[in-house]
Design a protein around this motif. Sequence first.
Motif, mmCIF file in Angstrom:
data_model
loop_
_atom_site.group_PDB
_atom_site.id
_atom_site.type_symbol
_atom_site.label_atom_id
_atom_site.label_comp_id
_atom_site.label_asym_id
_atom_site.label_seq_id
_atom_site.Cartn_x
_atom_site.Cartn_y
_atom_site.Cartn_z
ATOM 1 N N ILE A 111 0.855 -1.204 0.000
ATOM 2 C CA ILE A 111 0.000 0.000 0.000
ATOM 3 C C ILE A 111 0.884 1.244 0.000
ATOM 4 O O ILE A 111 0.652 2.190 -0.760
ATOM 5 N N GLU A 112 1.889 1.247 0.846
ATOM 6 C CA GLU A 112 2.830 2.366 0.907
ATOM 7 C C GLU A 112 3.521 2.542 -0.449
ATOM 8 O O GLU A 112 3.620 3.650 -0.971
ATOM 9 N N TYR A 113 3.995 1.453 -1.016
ATOM 10 C CA TYR A 113 4.651 1.505 -2.319
ATOM 11 C C TYR A 113 3.697 1.989 -3.409
ATOM 12 O O TYR A 113 4.051 2.841 -4.219
ATOM 13 N N SER A 115 1.195 3.849 -3.199
ATOM 14 C CA SER A 115 0.866 5.270 -3.033
ATOM 15 C C SER A 115 1.899 6.196 -3.671
ATOM 16 O O SER A 115 1.627 7.370 -3.896
ATOM 17 N N THR A 116 3.087 5.673 -3.988
ATOM 18 C CA THR A 116 4.111 6.492 -4.642
ATOM 19 C C THR A 116 3.859 6.627 -6.138
ATOM 20 O O THR A 116 4.359 7.550 -6.771
ATOM 21 N N GLY A 117 3.156 5.658 -6.716
ATOM 22 C CA GLY A 117 2.935 5.644 -8.155
ATOM 23 C C GLY A 117 4.018 4.918 -8.931
ATOM 24 O O GLY A 117 3.829 4.575 -10.097
ATOM 25 N N SER A 118 5.169 4.665 -8.326
ATOM 26 C CA SER A 118 6.271 4.001 -9.029
ATOM 27 C C SER A 118 5.984 2.515 -9.217
ATOM 28 O O SER A 118 5.282 1.897 -8.406
ATOM 29 N N VAL A 119 6.552 1.946 -10.275
ATOM 30 C CA VAL A 119 6.384 0.521 -10.534
ATOM 31 C C VAL A 119 7.017 -0.286 -9.410
ATOM 32 O O VAL A 119 8.055 0.092 -8.865
ATOM 33 N N THR A 131 -3.529 -8.525 -10.374
ATOM 34 C CA THR A 131 -3.267 -7.125 -10.697
ATOM 35 C C THR A 131 -2.523 -7.088 -12.022
ATOM 36 O O THR A 131 -1.671 -7.923 -12.289
ATOM 37 N N SER A 132 -2.847 -6.138 -12.861
ATOM 38 C CA SER A 132 -2.189 -6.029 -14.163
ATOM 39 C C SER A 132 -0.677 -6.062 -14.016
ATOM 40 O O SER A 132 -0.117 -5.355 -13.176
ATOM 41 N N PRO A 133 0.007 -6.875 -14.849
ATOM 42 C CA PRO A 133 1.466 -6.918 -14.768
ATOM 43 C C PRO A 133 2.131 -5.595 -15.126
ATOM 44 O O PRO A 133 3.284 -5.375 -14.779
ATOM 45 N N MET A 134 1.418 -4.714 -15.799
ATOM 46 C CA MET A 134 1.973 -3.388 -16.071
ATOM 47 C C MET A 134 1.890 -2.517 -14.823
ATOM 48 O O MET A 134 2.714 -1.633 -14.621
ATOM 49 N N VAL A 135 0.885 -2.749 -13.994
ATOM 50 C CA VAL A 135 0.733 -1.986 -12.759
ATOM 51 C C VAL A 135 1.705 -2.494 -11.699
ATOM 52 O O VAL A 135 2.389 -1.722 -11.044
ATOM 53 N N MET A 136 1.753 -3.825 -11.539
ATOM 54 C CA MET A 136 2.644 -4.426 -10.552
ATOM 55 C C MET A 136 3.147 -5.771 -11.082
ATOM 56 O O MET A 136 2.495 -6.790 -10.900
ATOM 57 N N PRO A 137 4.296 -5.773 -11.749
ATOM 58 C CA PRO A 137 4.862 -7.050 -12.178
ATOM 59 C C PRO A 137 5.141 -7.924 -10.952
ATOM 60 O O PRO A 137 5.770 -7.472 -10.006
ATOM 61 N N MET A 138 4.603 -9.152 -10.971
ATOM 62 C CA MET A 138 4.720 -10.021 -9.806
ATOM 63 C C MET A 138 5.303 -11.370 -10.213
ATOM 64 O O MET A 138 4.821 -12.001 -11.144
ATOM 65 N N ALA A 139 6.324 -11.787 -9.496
ATOM 66 C CA ALA A 139 6.957 -13.074 -9.745
ATOM 67 C C ALA A 139 6.142 -14.191 -9.099
ATOM 68 O O ALA A 139 5.748 -14.076 -7.946
ATOM 69 N N ASN A 140 5.886 -15.240 -9.844
ATOM 70 C CA ASN A 140 5.191 -16.399 -9.285
ATOM 71 C C ASN A 140 6.135 -17.278 -8.478
ATOM 72 O O ASN A 140 5.708 -17.963 -7.553
ATOM 73 N N ARG A 168 -1.758 2.933 -9.927
ATOM 74 C CA ARG A 168 -1.174 2.436 -8.672
ATOM 75 C C ARG A 168 -1.677 3.243 -7.474
ATOM 76 O O ARG A 168 -2.023 2.687 -6.428
ATOM 77 N N ILE A 169 -1.705 4.538 -7.635
ATOM 78 C CA ILE A 169 -2.177 5.403 -6.560
ATOM 79 C C ILE A 169 -3.636 5.114 -6.253
ATOM 80 O O ILE A 169 -4.057 5.065 -5.081
ATOM 81 N N ALA A 170 -4.434 4.867 -7.272
ATOM 82 C CA ALA A 170 -5.864 4.542 -7.077
ATOM 83 C C ALA A 170 -6.019 3.231 -6.307
ATOM 84 O O ALA A 170 -6.901 3.128 -5.439
ATOM 85 N N ILE A 171 -5.189 2.238 -6.587
ATOM 86 C CA ILE A 171 -5.255 0.972 -5.835
ATOM 87 C C ILE A 171 -4.923 1.228 -4.378
ATOM 88 O O ILE A 171 -5.594 0.718 -3.477
ATOM 89 N N ALA A 172 -3.912 2.029 -4.125
ATOM 90 C CA ALA A 172 -3.533 2.338 -2.738
ATOM 91 C C ALA A 172 -4.700 3.023 -2.023
ATOM 92 O O ALA A 172 -5.022 2.684 -0.881
ATOM 93 N N ARG A 173 -5.318 3.985 -2.681
ATOM 94 C CA ARG A 173 -6.454 4.694 -2.060
ATOM 95 C C ARG A 173 -7.605 3.751 -1.757
ATOM 96 O O ARG A 173 -8.295 3.911 -0.745
#
Length: 176
Positions: A111-113, A115-119, A131-140, A168-173
């Motif tokens: 959530i903290e991350y 809120s920054t907007g950075s990938v 979550t979209s991999p463009m919003v948050m690339p996540m390793a399985n 990203r900021i919208a997800i945090a909010r």
Amino acid sequence: CTTAPPLNAHSYNTRPLVAYAGNLAIQYIDWEVLHAEVIANPQADFRFVGPMVSLPKDPWFLKVRKQTNVMFLGQFPLDQVVPELRQADVLLLCYRSDRWPKQLSNSHKLIEYLSTGSVIVASATSEYQGTSPMVMPMANTRWEHPALLAEVLNDLDRYNTPELREARIAIARSHT
């Protein structure tokens, strides 16, 4: 490990900046994968923000600390962490989610991350699967993490568009 200027000294005209903020002594951090990432990405600077007491004795942590593109900045006042993180190109969540999936299923750090907007290049986190991999690339898996980081670093402009930063900021909010 050398001394570093504050994160906010970074600009897009310099080397890519990758950052992690949090408790550096927790057992969940995957220092072995982080070491591989630091070695594989000498073109990037890695900054770690967090308390410098009771640092891990993990041999991989000690190897990370010795790298010239790594800097440990110590602990920041809480109200300065998010503003400092906003200066990073990429934020890391590199945890051993294979060992502790329940404990790491919903990291409050995300959530903290976000809120920054950075990938954010993240370890598997069940709350954010889908979550979209463009919003948050996540390793399985843990060893997918270095390839994801390399992909993001090679295409920062695509991963950090104004639209993706806002998403990203919208997800945090929505989670606060």
